[in-house]
Design an enzyme around this catalytic site. Structure first.
Site, PDB file in Angstrom:
ATOM      1  N   CYS A 143       5.868   6.622   4.229  1.00 21.88           N
ATOM      2  CA  CYS A 143       4.666   5.871   3.818  1.00 21.88           C
ATOM      3  C   CYS A 143       4.078   6.393   2.511  1.00 21.88           C
ATOM      4  O   CYS A 143       3.219   5.738   1.908  1.00 21.88           O
ATOM      5  CB  CYS A 143       3.603   5.927   4.903  1.00 21.88           C
ATOM      6  SG  CYS A 143       4.138   5.154   6.438  1.00 21.88           S
TER       7      CYS A 143
ATOM      8  N   ASP B 228      -5.019 -10.565   0.442  1.00 21.97           N
ATOM      9  CA  ASP B 228      -3.720 -11.231   0.539  1.00 21.97           C
ATOM     10  C   ASP B 228      -2.950 -11.166  -0.781  1.00 21.97           C
ATOM     11  O   ASP B 228      -3.491 -11.501  -1.840  1.00 21.97           O
ATOM     12  CB  ASP B 228      -3.927 -12.694   0.942  1.00 21.97           C
ATOM     13  CG  ASP B 228      -2.619 -13.365   1.304  1.00 21.97           C
ATOM     14  OD1 ASP B 228      -1.729 -12.684   1.846  1.00 21.97           O
ATOM     15  OD2 ASP B 228      -2.489 -14.573   1.043  1.00 21.97           O
ATOM     16  N   HIS B 229      -1.693 -10.744  -0.679  1.00 17.11           N
ATOM     17  CA  HIS B 229      -0.826 -10.602  -1.854  1.00 17.11           C
ATOM     18  C   HIS B 229      -1.427  -9.613  -2.859  1.00 17.11           C
ATOM     19  O   HIS B 229      -1.285  -9.788  -4.073  1.00 17.11           O
ATOM     20  CB  HIS B 229      -0.536 -11.959  -2.511  1.00 17.11           C
ATOM     21  CG  HIS B 229       0.451 -12.772  -1.725  1.00 17.11           C
ATOM     22  ND1 HIS B 229       0.100 -13.492  -0.617  1.00 17.11           N
ATOM     23  CD2 HIS B 229       1.787 -12.952  -1.876  1.00 17.11           C
ATOM     24  CE1 HIS B 229       1.172 -14.095  -0.125  1.00 17.11           C
ATOM     25  NE2 HIS B 229       2.204 -13.782  -0.867  1.00 17.11           N
TER      26      HIS B 229
ATOM     27  N   HIS C   7       5.038   0.415  -0.482  1.00 15.78           N
ATOM     28  CA  HIS C   7       5.767  -0.444   0.451  1.00 15.78           C
ATOM     29  C   HIS C   7       4.744  -1.488   0.904  1.00 15.78           C
ATOM     30  O   HIS C   7       3.680  -1.587   0.295  1.00 15.78           O
ATOM     31  CB  HIS C   7       6.359   0.368   1.620  1.00 15.78           C
ATOM     32  CG  HIS C   7       5.355   1.002   2.504  1.00 15.78           C
ATOM     33  ND1 HIS C   7       4.632   2.113   2.137  1.00 15.78           N
ATOM     34  CD2 HIS C   7       4.903   0.664   3.734  1.00 15.78           C
ATOM     35  CE1 HIS C   7       3.809   2.437   3.115  1.00 15.78           C
ATOM     36  NE2 HIS C   7       3.940   1.571   4.089  1.00 15.78           N
TER      37      HIS C   7
ATOM     38  N   GLU D 179      -0.607  -3.609  11.828  1.00 16.86           N
ATOM     39  CA  GLU D 179       0.121  -3.217  10.623  1.00 16.86           C
ATOM     40  C   GLU D 179       1.589  -3.626  10.752  1.00 16.86           C
ATOM     41  O   GLU D 179       2.227  -4.064   9.791  1.00 16.86           O
ATOM     42  CB  GLU D 179       0.023  -1.707  10.411  1.00 16.86           C
ATOM     43  CG  GLU D 179       0.579  -1.263   9.084  1.00 16.86           C
ATOM     44  CD  GLU D 179       0.581   0.253   8.946  1.00 16.86           C
ATOM     45  OE1 GLU D 179      -0.119   0.743   8.060  1.00 16.86           O
ATOM     46  OE2 GLU D 179       1.287   0.941   9.727  1.00 16.86           O
TER      47      GLU D 179
ATOM     48  N   HIS E 189       3.317  -4.716   4.067  1.00 15.28           N
ATOM     49  CA  HIS E 189       3.284  -5.236   5.440  1.00 15.28           C
ATOM     50  C   HIS E 189       2.791  -6.680   5.456  1.00 15.28           C
ATOM     51  O   HIS E 189       2.037  -7.105   4.583  1.00 15.28           O
ATOM     52  CB  HIS E 189       2.336  -4.403   6.314  1.00 15.28           C
ATOM     53  CG  HIS E 189       2.714  -2.970   6.452  1.00 15.28           C
ATOM     54  ND1 HIS E 189       3.777  -2.560   7.210  1.00 15.28           N
ATOM     55  CD2 HIS E 189       2.176  -1.834   5.927  1.00 15.28           C
ATOM     56  CE1 HIS E 189       3.880  -1.234   7.144  1.00 15.28           C
ATOM     57  NE2 HIS E 189       2.924  -0.775   6.359  1.00 15.28           N
TER      58      HIS E 189
ATOM     59  N   HIS F 261       0.858  -1.197   0.000  1.00 18.71           N
ATOM     60  CA  HIS F 261       0.000   0.000   0.000  1.00 18.71           C
ATOM     61  C   HIS F 261       0.886   1.236   0.000  1.00 18.71           C
ATOM     62  O   HIS F 261       2.107   1.157   0.063  1.00 18.71           O
ATOM     63  CB  HIS F 261      -0.969   0.007   1.207  1.00 18.71           C
ATOM     64  CG  HIS F 261      -0.391   0.473   2.507  1.00 18.71           C
ATOM     65  ND1 HIS F 261      -1.117   1.198   3.430  1.00 18.71           N
ATOM     66  CD2 HIS F 261       0.842   0.310   3.037  1.00 18.71           C
ATOM     67  CE1 HIS F 261      -0.353   1.444   4.483  1.00 18.71           C
ATOM     68  NE2 HIS F 261       0.823   0.926   4.271  1.00 18.71           N
TER      69      HIS F 261
END
Lengths: 135, 135, 135, 135, 135, 135
Positions: D33, D79-80, D39, D125, D41, D14
């Site tokens: 950010c 996810d991913h 980037h 996060e 998480h 994100h």
């Protein structure tokens, strides 16, 4: 309303010793924690604030600013210190985890911005013992 | 050959302070760790032994006996203590995690039974810093 | 008011099996958990009490005494046991984490001293599944 | 009433970037950010439901079914993925942890069976930053 | 000889995509990791150095200096970045955890002082997957 | 050469009981672990393989394939089982963590592809006790 939590940590020495009591009474009540030469802990601190996320940022509060506030008003005063000797706001108090959690709340609450409410202080003395305070 | 590890923990106060140096030199080298009134940690200790499992028990060594040996020769001497003041085997040594890990090896190794070899001492000072010693 | 939490743990065998149902119905509902030869877990138990800290000790309650009470009334009855066969207060109950958490509350609550209230029982069956009960 | 929690996780990219603002304003507010190339998480998600255990199963709700519901309505969509680009229910929202936790609640709540109430969404996060939402 | 380890972390986006292959071949080999819009992780990095403790400090190496070296030569180049796009030393490499661990070794090793040897790089991509490299 | 580790887990019942010994001898040696009605654990298993990363994928070995191999040859045979009664490869063996780790190695090693070597099996019986086996 959402709740945002930031974990911080500090290392400190302390002892549990009531000066109104004899050494024997202190050892009876506090056991090894009364060791006159101190012992210490890696404390883990969880600070939780609550409020409404801002429409422009999506943030309840910038977590980096929260971390800086906690650092300035709490961590810098406790980290690598002796809680009984070096910390003005613990003077004349028993340095239990309970009292330390309450004192951290009192140190931090006045410095939060108006749009954010302090919800809880959670303080780990060891990985298996913690105290929570909600004001 | 198999390796068996048992985790133990202890809480202690210490400071990093070289008595041959000035206060200023100590603060320059050790920073907050030189605080004259001490600070402290929750230490996590991992003791690893190696050998052949016994045919009758399936055990390399009874992990409860290993825990008792570590308690008797290491934990009881360090837990809720001041490493600089209260611990005979750290006298006249710098109380770094490196030196403490080596000293724990020296305390424990002579007391293990012949069928078991001490393989390593792993010592966490904080959750993000640890030292290992293999003899 | 402050909240004090102590973590304890125990290892136990159990199975999920409703004797009013067929073996097929049990396997359909409980899957692998219905294995007739049992399976088991490392349970992590968090006991939280609440009240006012004592002025002389700074303690809500001595955490070592709390640990002893939990050990006497809960852990000694569950640790290294078969929950379905060995535990009198789980007899004729389904050994789900939900029911076990409620039963632990009922075992412990009568034995806490008057100055302390039981706030919650939090019970992990695996690191990714837990149940909380607040009475 | 008991509370049952299941932990799930997902990995995602994100960035925090408000399209109404200049690049400079975004970098001033969001710092690293705001990196335009994203980037990411490893998010940890805790879903807590509440209700009464069933007499026949001892379950508030079958935790495997809860996991499947969360997988179907939340994890498979996150996810991913790139939270800003790939996720329909985050379109035109700031991808903060606060907004993501609220959106996960809204995705999941309509799909829970009537005997179970959604109590909270807790979303990490990083290991030291998390948000909770209670509806 | 003792071994000293410091844990650091960084958050980054990446994808696994071999430009010599078709999109279909990439999705077949890399699955969700091939998502063209990226995904990301909280990486945990453990840097281990080895050597002899210094007689005056008790330190193998000052762990704060080690942390600064890792920050300067590794973390600042990876944190809140896109590993495929933003990192010069990952250009034209597959951004697997294996290759990233090797590249981190190559970045860091030349900058350690002569009295300290780099022993290992341990890199977690998720809490359940990690790679180790020993040079 | 790089080392790649994947963590898996399984839940199982077992007891430590040597059928050549009396009940009294078993209880003397194994204590609570000899409970005839079984107890159980959440086992954490770390499988480490080593080799050279592939130039096209950057992978030593696809970690999802590794996970599937471990699932097929190890986890499916141990999860939600009674180690003494249900597991063919533990028949007539003491179900110690040491013997279980060795047996897991023997189950898994023949099924790894030629480009990958099994390096170690690390098996946690509880969060504070683990065994490692290197073949």
């Amino acid at each position: 309303m959402v709740y945002l939590t930031r974990q911080e940590h500090f290392n400190a020495a302390h002892k549990l010793f009531n000066p109104k009591w004899s050494k024997e009474r202190n050892e009876e009540v506090f056991g090894l924690c009364a060791n006159e030469n101190w012992h210490g802990h890696n404390y883990d601190l969880y600070v939780t604030v609550k409020g409404e996320p801002d429409a422009d940022t999506g943030f309840l509060y910038d977590v980096k600013k929260l971390s800086q506030l906690v650092k300035q008003h709490v961590i810098d005063k406790l980290d690598h210190k002796n809680l009984n000797m070096d910390v003005d706001f613990m003077k004349d108090k028993m340095c239990s985890t309970e009292n330390l959690a309450i004192a951290i709340w009192q140190q931090l609450a006045p410095h939060l911005p108006v749009e954010v409410q302090l919800h809880s202080i959670k303080l780990y003395e060891t990985p298996r013992i913690y105290v929570e305070y909600f004001g």
